[in-house]
Scaffold this active site. Structure first.
Site, PDB file in Angstrom:
ATOM      1  N   SER A 613       0.839  -1.189   0.000  1.00 55.22           N
ATOM      2  CA  SER A 613       0.000   0.000   0.000  1.00 55.22           C
ATOM      3  C   SER A 613       0.882   1.250   0.000  1.00 55.22           C
ATOM      4  CB  SER A 613      -0.956  -0.032   1.200  1.00 55.22           C
ATOM      5  OG  SER A 613      -1.975   0.935   1.058  1.00 55.22           O
ATOM      6  N   ASP A 690      -8.944  -4.649  -6.484  1.00 58.28           N
ATOM      7  CA  ASP A 690      -8.651  -3.698  -5.408  1.00 58.28           C
ATOM      8  C   ASP A 690      -9.544  -2.464  -5.551  1.00 58.28           C
ATOM      9  OD1 ASP A 690      -7.506  -1.966  -3.545  1.00 58.28           O
ATOM     10  OD2 ASP A 690      -5.477  -2.718  -3.909  1.00 58.28           O
ATOM     11  N   HIS A 725      -7.552  -5.211  -1.726  1.00 61.11           N
ATOM     12  CA  HIS A 725      -6.298  -4.644  -1.233  1.00 61.11           C
ATOM     13  C   HIS A 725      -5.544  -5.608  -0.309  1.00 61.11           C
ATOM     14  CE1 HIS A 725      -3.658  -1.255  -1.050  1.00 61.11           C
ATOM     15  NE2 HIS A 725      -3.775  -1.096   0.251  1.00 61.11           N
TER      16      HIS A 725
END
EC number: 3.4.14.5
Length: 765
Positions: A613, A690, A725
């Site tokens: 991330s 995602d 994610h």
């Protein structure tokens, strides 16, 4: 390199710590394996989280035991009574909420996950005398988004089809009728859930249950982003992917508008309340709180679009007049939405009412008392340390219990402060490095004290004003015994001094059977985002990082470095990254790697960096520097260009694209020289499903790299079909870590001048 030395000083004034002030290293011979750390967490401490309830005796709580029964237990006497036996619990129960007088239970069943916090479910009300179940909505079909008892228990507010309903005495009233794909009543849309409220609801009962405040979000004009699902939870892919049409405002695009509504439950009258703190198109409502013991005043914490200005607006419910009672200017950086406002009431002899909040207006996050009517706030705490959480407010004793970094930014100790005398009292020995938390009973007479590290966590029960535990709630004895069979990596903490004089917190994990005479490869594992913290003296899970330090074929040192911009070291340390994300963070990681390379036990030719991330973004910015400090980069689910990310997160730190075009250009990952030159290459991993950091980020970055001539030897790309994610769909998580292990092994074995295919040899091009 400057190393900080931790001095342990004895203290007899507070609760002692029966654990060691460092992470365990084990006393056995076994090494942690991949299966024990990644496939399943074989050794993992447990902790209970109790739901305190108000009864005639302080210290009662409700829990669901292993056979599924719902029980009430006195944490003081251990006496237990069954509220709902296991065979009466509804099938497929996901969660529950107890009526304030214990007469009923609200159950959520048929759970379906939506986004990070939100889900759909069916809801049932169960009478604990008859055990009869009745549906909250007779025609429900797993489509209720949220439900909540009123404080008095005579009503349930719930949201369905983005509309607010109120259930009372088996009768349901629909409060709003305009809910739909673009209008959300009582629940947040995607961006408010993810970036502002951090939860799945946007409605709040007044303390006396007479009123309901709720937010209404209008996504009209917000651009849509399409997320394709190729498998769509099927074993065989459908001919056409399902496409999720998600209203997702990116930088400088239209944001949802937000409106406060008040509902009087007795009359059913709903009133929109204008909040004119900022222009409607610029307004962000970060928090709603009742600043009253009944229903007199409700307050809104409002921000401008880029969240560097803040106003607290109080609404008089009777007259619907509003007034700005507090205002902040944070244009030196940004203002965090800490969701910490709480009503206190009159203080001492004065009739003036106050609420408490956490604010960094002094440069450090501290407790402040603000007058409900407006005026100068009163500082309850001060100093070059930060309050991180308000745990409990004890009005009879005039105390606030809180966690803070008073001893060190990597630690959390428990304190109380009197709003009468401003005296701060530690409840634990705050000279011993540790991370603590606590949960207080409904009347505040007891608390569960949770030791969270660095040694094996445990939980004890205490009475207020006692330093001797009544009993141990959770000992984690099984974990302590299991660790006797293993030898574990050694975790140490230190501070690294920058040339500027600022220091970076570092957590180092040394391999099992470490020898200072050997040279080891290193993996940096940053996150590094604004206000975040990775270097903590909490218990460090025996996870992938522990595995690569244990596997005899890997034996990696890991360094986790909290760069400038991260949290809990003061506003100045945080806010210097404003409008230039990626610059200082990357410089700090490179500096730390250069210092690590000087250590006699570090193999300076094999220093890798891996982040997920924001950490994946930071890894890319580090590789982009072309410093030569790192030999391998792994970017998992990275942002590659802040124009691709959501507006409310990005603009908080970068302002708008129109006002900071140069900053956005500099923060994007576009320079390819570092990718061409990094000796061990780069691996990019991303899930195609995602909904947070879109696959678009990886796709655009890879196109940039390939188009600029980065060779196959330097670039490997792995997508994960339909994974969000977290990358877990259809075994994606285990594959990801196996792939990462493989790349780390190859990097360790990589020779500086290995043989290459002829297309890599410039002489034949």
């Amino acid at each position: 390199m400057k190393w900080s030395i931790l001095l342990l000083v004895g203290c007899a004034a507070a609760i002692d710590v029966p654990r060691q002030p460092y992470a365990p290293t084990g006393s056995g011979k076994k090494r942690l394996t991949f299966n024990e750390t990644v496939v399943k967490r074989a050794i993992s401490p447990s902790a209970i989280s109790v739901e305190w309830i108000s009864t005639s005796e302080d210290g009662d709580y409700v829990y669901q035991d292993q056979d599924g029964s719902l029980k009430i237990q006195s944490i003081v006497t251990n006496h237990t009574q069954t509220l709902v036996p296991a065979d009466k619990v509804p099938e497929d129960a996901y969660s529950y909420w107890i009526h304030p007088n214990l007469s009923s239970v609200l159950w959520a069943t048929n759970y379906t996950k939506q986004y990070r916090y939100s889900y759909f479910a069916d809801y049932f009300i169960q009478d604990v005398q008859s055990m009869k179940l009745r549906p909250l909505a007779p025609d429900q079909s797993g489509d209720i988004q949220y439900a909540q008892w009123s404080p008095t228990g005579d009503a349930i507010a719930f949201v369905r089809d983005n509309n607010v309903f109120v259930w009372t005495n088996a009768s349901t009233s629909q409060i709003t009728n305009d809910g739909g794909p673009d209008l959300f009543n009582g629940v947040p849309d995607w961006i408010y859930e993810e970036e502002i409220l951090g939860d799945r609801f946007a409605l709040w009962f007044s303390p006396d249950g007479a009123y309901l405040a709720f937010l209404r979000f209008n996504e009209t004009g917000v651009p849509t982003f399409t997320v394709p699902y190729y498998m769509d939870n099927e074993e065989i892919a459908p001919p056409y992917p399902r496409e999720l049409e998600l209203r997702y405002p990116k930088v400088s695009q239209t944001n949802p508008t937000v409106e406060l509504n008040l509902l009087e439950l007795r009359t059913g009258e709903r009133t929109p309340v204008p909040i004119d703190a900022f222009d409607a198109k610029e307004l962000i409502i970060g928090e709603v709180a009742w600043l009253t013991g009944k229903h007199d005043v409700v307050a809104v914490k409002a921000f401008n679009r880029v969240q560097d200005r803040q106003k607290v607006v109080a609404v008089d419910v009777a007259s619907l007049r509003s007034k700005t009672i507090s205002e902040r200017d944070g244009t030196d950086g940004w203002l965090d939405n800490l969701l910490s406002m709480a009503y206190i009431g009159p203080i001492g002899e004065s009739k003036e009412e106050y609420y408490i909040d956490i604010s960094d207006q002094s440069g450090w996050a501290h407790l402040w008392l603000f007058p409900v009517a407006g005026g100068e706030p009163i500082a309850l705490t001060k100093g070059e340390w930060e309050v991180t959480n308000i745990l409990s407010i004890d009005k009879p004793r005039q105390l606030v219990y809180f966690l803070s970094t008073k001893h060190h930014s990597t630690e959390r100790h428990l304190y109380s402060v009197s709003w009468k005398t401003k005296e701060i009292t530690p409840l634990v020995d705050d000279t011993v490095p540790a991370v603590w938390s606590a949960s207080f009973s409904s009347q505040g007479g007891y608390y569960i004290l949770s030791y969270r590290g660095p040694d094996v966590p445990y939980q004890d029960l205490y009475a207020i004003n006692s330093t001797a535990p009544l009993r141990t709630i959770t000992s984690n004895a099984a974990v302590l015994n299991a660790l006797k069979e293993y030898t574990l990596p050694n975790i140490t903490y230190f501070e690294l001094a920058l040339p500027s004089g600022e220091t970076l917190n570092v957590m180092q994990r040394l391999p099992v059977k470490f020898s200072p005479k050997k040279k080891y490869p290193v993996l940096f594992t940053p996150y590094g985002g604004p206000g975040a913290q990775e270097v903590s003296k909490a218990w460090q899970a025996l996870d992938f990082k522990a595995y690569i330090a244990s596997d005899p074929e890997l034996e990696y040192i890991t360094w986790t470095v909290d760069n400038r911009g991260t949290g809990y070291k003061g506003r100045a340390f945080r806010c210097q990254v404003a409008s230039r994300l990626g610059e200082l963070e990357a410089a700090d990681q490179v500096f730390a790697a250069q210092q690590a390379a000087k250590l006699p036990y570090v193999d300076a030719q094999h220093i890798a960096i891996w982040g997920w991330s924001y950490g994946g973004y930071l890894t890319g910015k580090v590789i982009e520097t072309d410093s030569g400090a790192f030999s391998l980069g792994v970017q998992t689910a990275p942002v590659s260009d802040w124009r691709f990310y959501d507006s409310m997160y990005t603009e908080r730190y970068m302002k708008t694209l129109e006002s900071n075009a140069a900053g956005y250009n500099a923060s994007a990952i576009r320079k390819v020289a570092g990718y061409k030159n990094v000796r061990g290459g780069v691996l990019i991993q991303h899930g195609t499903g995602d909904d947070n950091v879109h696959f678009q980020n990886a796709a655009a970055l890879v196109d940039t790299l390939v188009g600029a001539g980065v060779t196959p030897e330097k670039l490997q790309v792995q997508w994960f079909t339909d994974s969000d994610h977290g990358i877990r769909y259809h075994g994606g998580n285990v594959f990801l870590y196996r792939q990462l292990s493989k790349r780390l092994y190859e990097e360790k074995k990589r020779k500086e001048k290995g043989e290459a295919h002829q297309w890599s040899k410039k002489s034949v091009l």
